[in-house]
Design a protein around this motif. Structure first.
Motif, PDB file in Angstrom:
ATOM      1  N   LYS A 232       0.908  -1.153   0.140  1.00 53.81           N
ATOM      2  CA  LYS A 232      -0.068  -0.002   0.019  1.00 53.81           C
ATOM      3  C   LYS A 232       0.955   1.251  -0.003  1.00 53.81           C
ATOM      4  CE  LYS A 232      -1.931   1.595   3.670  1.00 53.81           C
ATOM      5  NZ  LYS A 232      -2.484   2.047   4.876  1.00 53.81           N
ATOM      6  N   ILE A 233       0.723   2.081  -0.805  1.00 52.62           N
ATOM      7  CA  ILE A 233       1.453   3.240  -1.268  1.00 52.62           C
ATOM      8  C   ILE A 233       0.360   4.454  -1.331  1.00 52.62           C
ATOM      9  CG2 ILE A 233       3.205   4.596  -2.378  1.00 52.62           C
ATOM     10  CD1 ILE A 233       4.018   2.076  -3.828  1.00 52.62           C
ATOM     11  N   PRO A 234       0.479   5.276  -0.066  1.00 49.48           N
ATOM     12  CA  PRO A 234      -0.234   6.345   0.045  1.00 49.48           C
ATOM     13  C   PRO A 234      -0.086   7.413  -0.938  1.00 49.48           C
ATOM     14  CG  PRO A 234       0.352   5.936   2.175  1.00 49.48           C
ATOM     15  CD  PRO A 234       1.194   4.978   1.391  1.00 49.48           C
ATOM     16  N   PHE A 235      -0.867   8.094  -1.601  1.00 53.01           N
ATOM     17  CA  PHE A 235      -0.304   9.186  -2.807  1.00 53.01           C
ATOM     18  C   PHE A 235       0.172  10.353  -2.169  1.00 53.01           C
ATOM     19  CE2 PHE A 235      -4.399   7.356  -5.107  1.00 53.01           C
ATOM     20  CZ  PHE A 235      -3.714   6.498  -5.698  1.00 53.01           C
ATOM     21  N   SER A 236       0.086  10.417  -0.884  1.00 57.86           N
ATOM     22  CA  SER A 236       0.717  11.510  -0.355  1.00 57.86           C
ATOM     23  C   SER A 236       2.348  11.409  -0.155  1.00 57.86           C
ATOM     24  CB  SER A 236       0.249  11.863   0.954  1.00 57.86           C
ATOM     25  OG  SER A 236       0.455  10.724   2.040  1.00 57.86           O
ATOM     26  N   LYS A 237       2.696   9.978  -0.439  1.00 57.22           N
ATOM     27  CA  LYS A 237       4.222   9.938  -0.347  1.00 57.22           C
ATOM     28  C   LYS A 237       4.786  10.099  -1.587  1.00 57.22           C
ATOM     29  CE  LYS A 237       4.049   8.413   3.798  1.00 57.22           C
ATOM     30  NZ  LYS A 237       4.781   8.837   4.906  1.00 57.22           N
ATOM     31  N   PHE A 238       4.322  10.359  -2.840  1.00 60.63           N
ATOM     32  CA  PHE A 238       4.743  10.410  -4.199  1.00 60.63           C
ATOM     33  C   PHE A 238       5.022  11.857  -4.311  1.00 60.63           C
ATOM     34  CE2 PHE A 238       2.201   6.788  -4.798  1.00 60.63           C
ATOM     35  CZ  PHE A 238       2.919   6.104  -5.917  1.00 60.63           C
ATOM     36  N   PHE A 239       6.559  11.929  -4.729  1.00 63.53           N
ATOM     37  CA  PHE A 239       7.294  13.293  -5.027  1.00 63.53           C
ATOM     38  C   PHE A 239       7.333  13.530  -6.416  1.00 63.53           C
ATOM     39  CE2 PHE A 239      10.243   9.948  -4.407  1.00 63.53           C
ATOM     40  CZ  PHE A 239      11.135  10.136  -5.595  1.00 63.53           C
ATOM     41  N   LEU A 240       7.280  14.825  -6.715  1.00 60.64           N
ATOM     42  CA  LEU A 240       7.576  15.419  -7.871  1.00 60.64           C
ATOM     43  C   LEU A 240       8.780  15.465  -8.488  1.00 60.64           C
ATOM     44  CD1 LEU A 240       6.206  16.946 -10.459  1.00 60.64           C
ATOM     45  CD2 LEU A 240       6.343  19.080  -9.082  1.00 60.64           C
ATOM     46  N   SER A 241       9.139  14.969  -9.918  1.00 57.47           N
ATOM     47  CA  SER A 241      10.291  15.034 -10.410  1.00 57.47           C
ATOM     48  C   SER A 241      10.089  15.327 -11.987  1.00 57.47           C
ATOM     49  CB  SER A 241      11.056  13.677 -10.545  1.00 57.47           C
ATOM     50  OG  SER A 241      10.283  12.696 -11.448  1.00 57.47           O
ATOM     51  N   GLY A 244      14.039  13.692 -14.818  1.00 60.27           N
ATOM     52  CA  GLY A 244      15.080  13.006 -14.018  1.00 60.27           C
ATOM     53  C   GLY A 244      15.606  13.609 -12.802  1.00 60.27           C
ATOM     54  N   ARG A 245      15.001  14.460 -12.169  1.00 63.73           N
ATOM     55  CA  ARG A 245      15.463  15.306 -11.311  1.00 63.73           C
ATOM     56  C   ARG A 245      14.514  15.648 -10.066  1.00 63.73           C
ATOM     57  NH1 ARG A 245      19.286  13.745 -12.938  1.00 63.73           N
ATOM     58  NH2 ARG A 245      21.300  14.449 -13.793  1.00 63.73           N
ATOM     59  N   VAL A 246      14.499  15.665  -8.792  1.00 63.00           N
ATOM     60  CA  VAL A 246      13.490  15.982  -7.839  1.00 63.00           C
ATOM     61  C   VAL A 246      13.496  17.369  -7.975  1.00 63.00           C
ATOM     62  CG1 VAL A 246      13.025  15.623  -5.404  1.00 63.00           C
ATOM     63  CG2 VAL A 246      14.150  13.819  -6.768  1.00 63.00           C
ATOM     64  N   GLN A 247      12.017  17.850  -7.715  1.00 65.87           N
ATOM     65  CA  GLN A 247      11.947  19.195  -7.987  1.00 65.87           C
ATOM     66  C   GLN A 247      11.719  19.908  -6.416  1.00 65.87           C
ATOM     67  OE1 GLN A 247      11.576  20.926 -11.114  1.00 65.87           O
ATOM     68  NE2 GLN A 247      12.789  19.096 -11.299  1.00 65.87           N
ATOM     69  N   ASP A 248      12.329  21.181  -6.285  1.00 59.54           N
ATOM     70  CA  ASP A 248      12.360  21.863  -5.245  1.00 59.54           C
ATOM     71  C   ASP A 248      10.841  22.067  -4.873  1.00 59.54           C
ATOM     72  OD1 ASP A 248      14.916  21.759  -4.541  1.00 59.54           O
ATOM     73  OD2 ASP A 248      15.334  23.610  -5.647  1.00 59.54           O
ATOM     74  N   ASP A 249       9.884  22.686  -5.725  1.00 64.34           N
ATOM     75  CA  ASP A 249       8.643  23.102  -5.646  1.00 64.34           C
ATOM     76  C   ASP A 249       7.790  21.839  -5.690  1.00 64.34           C
ATOM     77  OD1 ASP A 249       6.338  24.505  -5.377  1.00 64.34           O
ATOM     78  OD2 ASP A 249       6.372  25.277  -7.367  1.00 64.34           O
ATOM     79  N   GLN A 250       7.366  21.162  -4.443  1.00 66.54           N
ATOM     80  CA  GLN A 250       6.874  19.869  -4.384  1.00 66.54           C
ATOM     81  C   GLN A 250       5.270  20.438  -4.056  1.00 66.54           C
ATOM     82  OE1 GLN A 250       7.685  16.695  -4.691  1.00 66.54           O
ATOM     83  NE2 GLN A 250       9.789  17.507  -5.345  1.00 66.54           N
ATOM     84  N   HIS A 251       4.337  19.373  -4.604  1.00 68.45           N
ATOM     85  CA  HIS A 251       2.947  19.487  -4.332  1.00 68.45           C
ATOM     86  C   HIS A 251       2.387  18.316  -4.642  1.00 68.45           C
ATOM     87  CE1 HIS A 251       2.300  19.520  -8.927  1.00 68.45           C
ATOM     88  NE2 HIS A 251       3.284  20.424  -8.821  1.00 68.45           N
ATOM     89  N   PRO A 252       1.271  17.962  -3.864  1.00 69.06           N
ATOM     90  CA  PRO A 252       0.277  16.889  -4.265  1.00 69.06           C
ATOM     91  C   PRO A 252       0.032  16.472  -5.614  1.00 69.06           C
ATOM     92  CG  PRO A 252      -0.523  17.845  -2.209  1.00 69.06           C
ATOM     93  CD  PRO A 252       0.373  18.939  -3.061  1.00 69.06           C
ATOM     94  N   ILE A 253      -0.260  15.262  -5.938  1.00 67.23           N
ATOM     95  CA  ILE A 253      -0.889  14.712  -7.260  1.00 67.23           C
ATOM     96  C   ILE A 253      -1.997  15.178  -7.457  1.00 67.23           C
ATOM     97  CG2 ILE A 253      -1.112  12.840  -8.718  1.00 67.23           C
ATOM     98  CD1 ILE A 253       0.733  11.132  -6.824  1.00 67.23           C
ATOM     99  N   TRP A 254      -2.404  15.777  -8.565  1.00 67.35           N
ATOM    100  CA  TRP A 254      -3.678  16.038  -9.289  1.00 67.35           C
ATOM    101  C   TRP A 254      -4.511  14.726  -9.461  1.00 67.35           C
ATOM    102  CZ3 TRP A 254      -0.788  19.391 -12.710  1.00 67.35           C
ATOM    103  CH2 TRP A 254      -0.269  20.945 -12.062  1.00 67.35           C
ATOM    104  N   LEU A 255      -5.119  14.209  -8.584  1.00 61.93           N
ATOM    105  CA  LEU A 255      -5.643  12.743  -8.695  1.00 61.93           C
ATOM    106  C   LEU A 255      -6.956  12.658  -9.602  1.00 61.93           C
ATOM    107  CD1 LEU A 255      -5.777  11.583  -4.818  1.00 61.93           C
ATOM    108  CD2 LEU A 255      -4.269  10.859  -6.872  1.00 61.93           C
TER     109      LEU A 255
END
Length: 303
Positions: A232-241, A244-255
């Motif tokens: 089980k992977i909560p959607f709140s754990k997904f990070f934006l990239s 190939g690079r992790v972004q500084d400006d993170q925000h939740p997924i548009w579900l």
């Protein structure tokens, strides 16, 4: 951190190289294999250009066009009927009480045809990947060999990845459709792996063109052995990239704008790999109240 960068680069390269395989299903019956060449922008250094232009390879058929039109009209009729019933073709009362939903399960070749596999062979690498039904046709078996040898073309810096991605949903007359997962808060999978880590990639439809390479990623660790595991992977754990690079400006997924889902292996370990997937679904876990796991920044803060 190095493992994260490797996974993200692999997912980004996979997204670039196989987009043409899942575009324009409406044109498939009308055109020959030249459609893939229309959307493929990659050509190996030193290879000869195509002698024929793309339009010269097009094979029109009036009968096939009529058949496609009938198919698309029937799809439009079903979409209209489902829309009038409620979200996803279910009554609104049933939609609100929905706790789980199975998105993909693998019981036939038709289920496998909804997915696309790719590897670094598309950029000159030597990895291999295959997809078939597992024992007793009860799961999808994704297997192959990872090879991190970089092609000697003078431009490729990274290699050694294999991927599996679902084809994006398409509506009638080749219209874009999206998955609406806003009624759920977790991804739920039943898998059996060989102990190697995977990256789960969620693709969303961007609102702006400069966001076309954005991905939401999270790790999936398999423990190996003969037993199945439920993840089980909560959607709140997904990070934006992006690229190939992790972004500084993170925000939740548009579900409500989910385009597709994919898996990538690229852990820099040469050798065989194997992953069995029973089903992929959604879960509304009432005990999970976290909205987003990462720090966010206020844009243009007031002094």
């Amino acid at each position: 951190m190095a493992l994260t960068v490797t996974f993200l680069n692999s997912a980004y390269l996979h997204g670039r190289c196989c987009r043409h395989k899942v575009l324009h299903p409406l044109l498939g019956p009308l055109l020959s294999d030249s459609v893939s060449k229309l959307y493929s922008s990659y050509r190996r250094p030193g290879s000869q250009p195509e002698k024929k232009t793309s339009w010269q390879n097009i094979d029109f058929s009036f009968k096939k066009g009529i058949d496609v039109l009938k198919t698309q009209l029937s799809m439009l009729k079903k979409e209209t009927k489902d829309y009038l019933i409620g979200p996803g073709g279910h009554p609104f009362s049933q939609y609100l009480l929905e706790q789980t939903r199975v998105l993909w399960e693998f019981r036939s070749q038709e289920d496998l045809n909804k997915w696309v596999i790719s590897s670094d062979v598309e950029i000159g690498g030597k990895s291999e990947v295959h997809l078939k039904l597992g024992r007793n046709n009860q799961a999808a078996l994704l297997y192959g060999t990872l090879n991190t040898e970089v092609p000697r073309d003078g431009e490729t810096k990274y290699s050694g990845y294999c991927s599996m991605r679902a084809k994006p949903p398409v509506g009638s007359f080749a219209r874009k459709k999206y998955y609406d997962w806003s009624n759920f808060n977790s991804l739920y999978l039943r898998v059996r792996g060989d102990g190697r880590p995977w990256m789960v990639n969620i693709y969303t439809d961007p609102y702006f063109s400069h966001q076309k390479d954005d991905l939401y990623n999270y790790f999936m660790f398999t423990r190996g052995g003969p037993y199945w595991e439920e993840i089980k992977i909560p959607f709140s754990k997904f990070f934006l990239s992006s690229r190939g690079r992790v972004q500084d400006d993170q925000h939740p997924i548009w579900l409500d704008k989910i385009s597709t889902l994919g898996f990538t292996i690229g852990d820099k370990v040469d050798g065989p790999f194997q992953l069995e997937i029973d089903f992929i679904g959604l879960l509304n876990d009432r005990a999970h109240t976290e909205e987003f796991a990462y720090e966010t920044y206020e844009k243009n803060p007031r002094a």
